[in-house]
Scaffold this motif. Sequence first.
Motif, PDB file in Angstrom:
ATOM      1  N   ALA A  96       0.832  -1.195   0.000  1.00  0.00           N
ATOM      2  CA  ALA A  96       0.000   0.000   0.000  1.00  0.00           C
ATOM      3  C   ALA A  96       0.868   1.248   0.000  1.00  0.00           C
ATOM      4  N   GLY A  97       0.337   2.306  -0.574  1.00  0.00           N
ATOM      5  CA  GLY A  97       1.089   3.548  -0.629  1.00  0.00           C
ATOM      6  C   GLY A  97       0.192   4.758  -0.600  1.00  0.00           C
ATOM      7  N   TRP A  98       0.821   5.895  -0.336  1.00  0.00           N
ATOM      8  CA  TRP A  98       0.154   7.188  -0.407  1.00  0.00           C
ATOM      9  C   TRP A  98       0.854   8.047  -1.443  1.00  0.00           C
ATOM     10  N   PHE A  99       0.069   8.681  -2.280  1.00  0.00           N
ATOM     11  CA  PHE A  99       0.551   9.640  -3.257  1.00  0.00           C
ATOM     12  C   PHE A  99      -0.182  10.951  -3.031  1.00  0.00           C
TER      13      PHE A  99
ATOM     14  N   GLU B 124       3.629  23.515   1.571  1.00  0.00           N
ATOM     15  CA  GLU B 124       4.013  22.695   0.431  1.00  0.00           C
ATOM     16  C   GLU B 124       3.369  21.314   0.451  1.00  0.00           C
ATOM     17  N   ASP B 125       2.786  20.926   1.574  1.00  0.00           N
ATOM     18  CA  ASP B 125       2.106  19.639   1.673  1.00  0.00           C
ATOM     19  C   ASP B 125       0.679  19.703   1.141  1.00  0.00           C
ATOM     20  N   THR B 126       0.217  20.884   0.813  1.00  0.00           N
ATOM     21  CA  THR B 126      -1.135  21.044   0.299  1.00  0.00           C
ATOM     22  C   THR B 126      -1.301  20.266  -1.002  1.00  0.00           C
ATOM     23  N   ALA B 127      -2.279  19.371  -1.025  1.00  0.00           N
ATOM     24  CA  ALA B 127      -2.505  18.523  -2.191  1.00  0.00           C
ATOM     25  C   ALA B 127      -3.700  17.622  -1.934  1.00  0.00           C
ATOM     26  N   VAL B 128      -4.135  16.939  -2.980  1.00  0.00           N
ATOM     27  CA  VAL B 128      -5.075  15.852  -2.824  1.00  0.00           C
ATOM     28  C   VAL B 128      -4.253  14.601  -2.555  1.00  0.00           C
ATOM     29  N   TYR B 129      -4.567  13.903  -1.494  1.00  0.00           N
ATOM     30  CA  TYR B 129      -3.835  12.705  -1.113  1.00  0.00           C
ATOM     31  C   TYR B 129      -4.610  11.464  -1.507  1.00  0.00           C
ATOM     32  N   TYR B 130      -3.916  10.531  -2.158  1.00  0.00           N
ATOM     33  CA  TYR B 130      -4.521   9.308  -2.650  1.00  0.00           C
ATOM     34  C   TYR B 130      -3.909   8.081  -1.998  1.00  0.00           C
ATOM     35  N   CYS B 131      -4.735   7.148  -1.630  1.00  0.00           N
ATOM     36  CA  CYS B 131      -4.306   5.840  -1.179  1.00  0.00           C
ATOM     37  C   CYS B 131      -4.237   4.925  -2.394  1.00  0.00           C
ATOM     38  N   ALA B 132      -3.238   4.054  -2.444  1.00  0.00           N
ATOM     39  CA  ALA B 132      -3.072   3.149  -3.571  1.00  0.00           C
ATOM     40  C   ALA B 132      -2.621   1.779  -3.100  1.00  0.00           C
TER      41      ALA B 132
ATOM     42  N   ILE C 214       9.106  -1.918  -2.095  1.00  0.00           N
ATOM     43  CA  ILE C 214       8.002  -0.974  -2.184  1.00  0.00           C
ATOM     44  C   ILE C 214       8.174  -0.116  -3.427  1.00  0.00           C
ATOM     45  N   PRO C 215       7.333  -0.304  -4.427  1.00  0.00           N
ATOM     46  CA  PRO C 215       7.453   0.518  -5.632  1.00  0.00           C
ATOM     47  C   PRO C 215       7.077   1.961  -5.346  1.00  0.00           C
ATOM     48  N   VAL C 216       7.657   2.881  -6.115  1.00  0.00           N
ATOM     49  CA  VAL C 216       7.403   4.306  -5.920  1.00  0.00           C
ATOM     50  C   VAL C 216       6.754   4.957  -7.128  1.00  0.00           C
ATOM     51  N   ALA C 217       6.650   4.237  -8.229  1.00  0.00           N
ATOM     52  CA  ALA C 217       6.055   4.794  -9.441  1.00  0.00           C
ATOM     53  C   ALA C 217       4.552   4.582  -9.434  1.00  0.00           C
ATOM     54  N   LYS C 218       3.819   5.603  -9.801  1.00  0.00           N
ATOM     55  CA  LYS C 218       2.366   5.488  -9.798  1.00  0.00           C
ATOM     56  C   LYS C 218       1.867   4.413 -10.747  1.00  0.00           C
ATOM     57  N   ARG C 219       2.634   4.142 -11.797  1.00  0.00           N
ATOM     58  CA  ARG C 219       2.256   3.125 -12.760  1.00  0.00           C
ATOM     59  C   ARG C 219       2.246   1.728 -12.145  1.00  0.00           C
ATOM     60  N   ASP C 220       2.945   1.541 -11.029  1.00  0.00           N
ATOM     61  CA  ASP C 220       3.042   0.245 -10.381  1.00  0.00           C
ATOM     62  C   ASP C 220       1.863  -0.053  -9.467  1.00  0.00           C
ATOM     63  N   TYR C 221       1.027   0.928  -9.245  1.00  0.00           N
ATOM     64  CA  TYR C 221      -0.140   0.756  -8.388  1.00  0.00           C
ATOM     65  C   TYR C 221      -1.401   0.715  -9.240  1.00  0.00           C
ATOM     66  N   GLY C 222      -2.117  -0.382  -9.146  1.00  0.00           N
ATOM     67  CA  GLY C 222      -3.287  -0.563  -9.986  1.00  0.00           C
ATOM     68  C   GLY C 222      -4.600  -0.154  -9.366  1.00  0.00           C
ATOM     69  N   TYR C 223      -4.608   0.083  -8.069  1.00  0.00           N
ATOM     70  CA  TYR C 223      -5.836   0.433  -7.370  1.00  0.00           C
ATOM     71  C   TYR C 223      -5.667   1.749  -6.643  1.00  0.00           C
ATOM     72  N   TRP C 224      -6.664   2.603  -6.768  1.00  0.00           N
ATOM     73  CA  TRP C 224      -6.595   3.960  -6.219  1.00  0.00           C
ATOM     74  C   TRP C 224      -7.891   4.367  -5.549  1.00  0.00           C
ATOM     75  N   GLY C 225      -7.765   5.153  -4.498  1.00  0.00           N
ATOM     76  CA  GLY C 225      -8.924   5.763  -3.886  1.00  0.00           C
ATOM     77  C   GLY C 225      -9.288   7.030  -4.623  1.00  0.00           C
ATOM     78  N   GLN C 226     -10.325   7.700  -4.154  1.00  0.00           N
ATOM     79  CA  GLN C 226     -10.814   8.905  -4.818  1.00  0.00           C
ATOM     80  C   GLN C 226     -10.061  10.168  -4.408  1.00  0.00           C
ATOM     81  N   GLY C 227      -9.295  10.086  -3.340  1.00  0.00           N
ATOM     82  CA  GLY C 227      -8.516  11.217  -2.876  1.00  0.00           C
ATOM     83  C   GLY C 227      -9.202  12.009  -1.784  1.00  0.00           C
ATOM     84  N   THR C 228      -8.394  12.633  -0.936  1.00  0.00           N
ATOM     85  CA  THR C 228      -8.900  13.516   0.104  1.00  0.00           C
ATOM     86  C   THR C 228      -8.027  14.763   0.149  1.00  0.00           C
ATOM     87  N   GLN C 229      -8.658  15.924   0.246  1.00  0.00           N
ATOM     88  CA  GLN C 229      -7.943  17.190   0.174  1.00  0.00           C
ATOM     89  C   GLN C 229      -7.298  17.555   1.503  1.00  0.00           C
ATOM     90  N   VAL C 230      -6.027  17.919   1.440  1.00  0.00           N
ATOM     91  CA  VAL C 230      -5.304  18.451   2.589  1.00  0.00           C
ATOM     92  C   VAL C 230      -4.826  19.844   2.219  1.00  0.00           C
TER      93      VAL C 230
END
Length: 126
Positions: free
Chosen positions: A34-37, A89-97, A106-122
Amino acid sequence: QVQLAESGGGLVQAGDSLRLSCAASGRTFSLYTAGWFRQAPGKEREFVAGISSGGGSTYYGNSVKGRFTISRDNAKAAVYLQMNVLLPEDTAVYYCAASPSSGSYIPVAKRDYGYWGQGTQVTVSS
């Protein structure tokens, strides 16, 4: 199929803390890395933190190392991101993957994650 749903975002001031949660369903979550982007307006989605399927290994992006902590609770099928000393600088939409487990790697490229949440604004104000 893994469905992910983030929560916990909001508006805070610089220096504050926030804890994001990601609830997983649909498959056995313990089999997935699992990861956060995050993605700021006009910017590419970037890796923030990742955690191995069993929780034994973590990896962080340089900009958040020492401030953010990723964790997981497979019994609850959940992933968390504790964010301390937040900066504008941390302001962004945060996604769970999620990605099929590759052991301790632990992969770091977004292409390596096939499942994503809808995001939450910080949003962090200065």
